[in-house]
Design a protein around this motif. Structure first.
Motif, mmCIF file in Angstrom:
data_model
loop_
_atom_site.group_PDB
_atom_site.id
_atom_site.type_symbol
_atom_site.label_atom_id
_atom_site.label_comp_id
_atom_site.label_asym_id
_atom_site.label_seq_id
_atom_site.Cartn_x
_atom_site.Cartn_y
_atom_site.Cartn_z
ATOM 1 N N ALA A 88 2.100 17.634 40.376
ATOM 2 C CA ALA A 88 2.688 16.292 40.223
ATOM 3 C C ALA A 88 2.983 16.030 38.752
ATOM 4 O O ALA A 88 2.134 16.270 37.890
ATOM 5 N N GLN A 107 -1.990 17.818 44.955
ATOM 6 C CA GLN A 107 -0.657 18.052 44.369
ATOM 7 C C GLN A 107 -0.801 18.372 42.885
ATOM 8 O O GLN A 107 -0.449 17.554 42.021
ATOM 9 N N TYR A 123 3.291 11.499 38.216
ATOM 10 C CA TYR A 123 1.918 11.450 38.746
ATOM 11 C C TYR A 123 1.302 10.060 38.617
ATOM 12 O O TYR A 123 0.237 9.787 39.155
ATOM 13 N N VAL A 183 5.482 18.131 45.652
ATOM 14 C CA VAL A 183 4.943 16.889 45.079
ATOM 15 C C VAL A 183 5.612 15.707 45.774
ATOM 16 O O VAL A 183 6.785 15.792 46.143
#
Length: 299
Positions: free
Chosen positions: A278, A275, A264, A242
């Motif tokens: 995240a 990702q 995120y 991430v």
């Protein structure tokens, strides 16, 4: 060298996961979701998460010797009674800056809580500059402001002999050191110990290991870097799946696991598709070093 393994251990996502702290007594990981306004406690043995909601963005939560936690939330230091989920104001700071909030904080070896502020972000890492300050909450519950003109007050820790305080103001892209007076909590002799390279991202949270070296989570860099503050050398880079890695702490039974939080917030759908983890929390093992026990607030 043992082989390094990165594992996603907490799959519940945080908008801005931050401030991980290992609680030795209960063998739990304490961390916050700043913009999600939550304090979490995760038990690795049971994989259960206990969660408490805060009234405003919560930058940090630390254990308190007398029980419960102390948090930096909005522009106040506050006490948390985990059992009753009650939050009680200890003291307000930055009274002239209502658009500020606390960010990262940590307890020094004498039991004081050191935590800094920043302006509320328009979007991640975009904010009014120089609005933050660094504060200490002393054990008598008095507050000292060390300095202002901070962009994003972030990672902090102390050398093993307690004589040096390491500190990150993220948008300077550096890790700095100060001489630290453990008796008074005073800071002096500010200096740079490491400057991040362009591809490393933005320095965020950090922790120290039992060798006196620093581990720095690099926001937008998808990594944690291992640096020697005495030589200014980067010793190692640990890549994560991430980009928005936010902070780290050592934990586990012998402090050999490095826990890394992530975020995120601010990612679009295509980023999130690339990702999927995240905002999760990761555990890194096989680093060949370990951390030191957490300090608890003594006030």
């Amino acid at each position: 060298m043992s082989s390094i393994k990165v594992e996603c251990v907490i799959k519940e996502k945080n908008a801005i996961g931050e401030g991980p702290v290992w609680e030795e007594k209960d063998e739990t990981l304490l961390y916050v979701d700043i913009s999600g306004q939550k304090i979490h406690r995760w038990n690795p043995a049971t994989n259960q998460i206990q969660t408490m909601t805060t009234e405003k963005p919560v930058g940090c939560a630390v254990p308190r010797r007398s029980g419960g936690y102390v948090i930096g939330e909005g522009t106040r230091f506050a006490a948390v009674d985990w059992g009753s989920q009650a939050i009680t104001t200890i003291t307000h700071i930055d009274a002239d800056k209502p658009n500020n909030r606390f960010n990262d904080g940590k307890v020094d070896p004498a039991g004081r809580l050191i935590a800094g502020t920043m302006a509320l972000e328009e979007r991640p890492a975009v904010l009014e500059p120089k609005q933050g300050s660094l504060f200490s909450l002393h054990t008598d519950l008095s507050v000292v402001k060390h300095f202002s003109q901070v962009d994003i007050s972030n990672g902090l820790d102390w050398s093993l002999d307690h004589r040096t305080f390491y500190y990150i103001d993220s948008l300077t892209y550096t890790v700095e050191a100060f001489d630290y007076d453990i008796n008074t909590g005073g800071l002096s002799n500010r200096r740079m110990v490491y400057r991040l390279e362009k591809d490393e991202g933005i320095p965020d949270g950090m922790c120290i290991d039992s060798d006196g070296r620093l581990w720095v989570a690099c926001y937008n860099g998808g990594r944690v870097i291992h640096i020697d503050p005495h030589t200014g050398a980067r010793l190692q880079t640990v890549k994560l799946p991430v980009q928005k890695t936010t902070s780290c702490c050592f934990g586990g039974r012998n402090y050999s696991d490095l826990y890394v939080t992530s975020a995120y917030l601010g990612m679009d759908e295509s980023d999130l598709a690339k990702q999927p983890q995240a905002g999760c929390v990761f555990k890194v093992t096989g680093l060949g070093t370990k951390g030191i026990p957490t300090n608890s607030f003594a006030g």
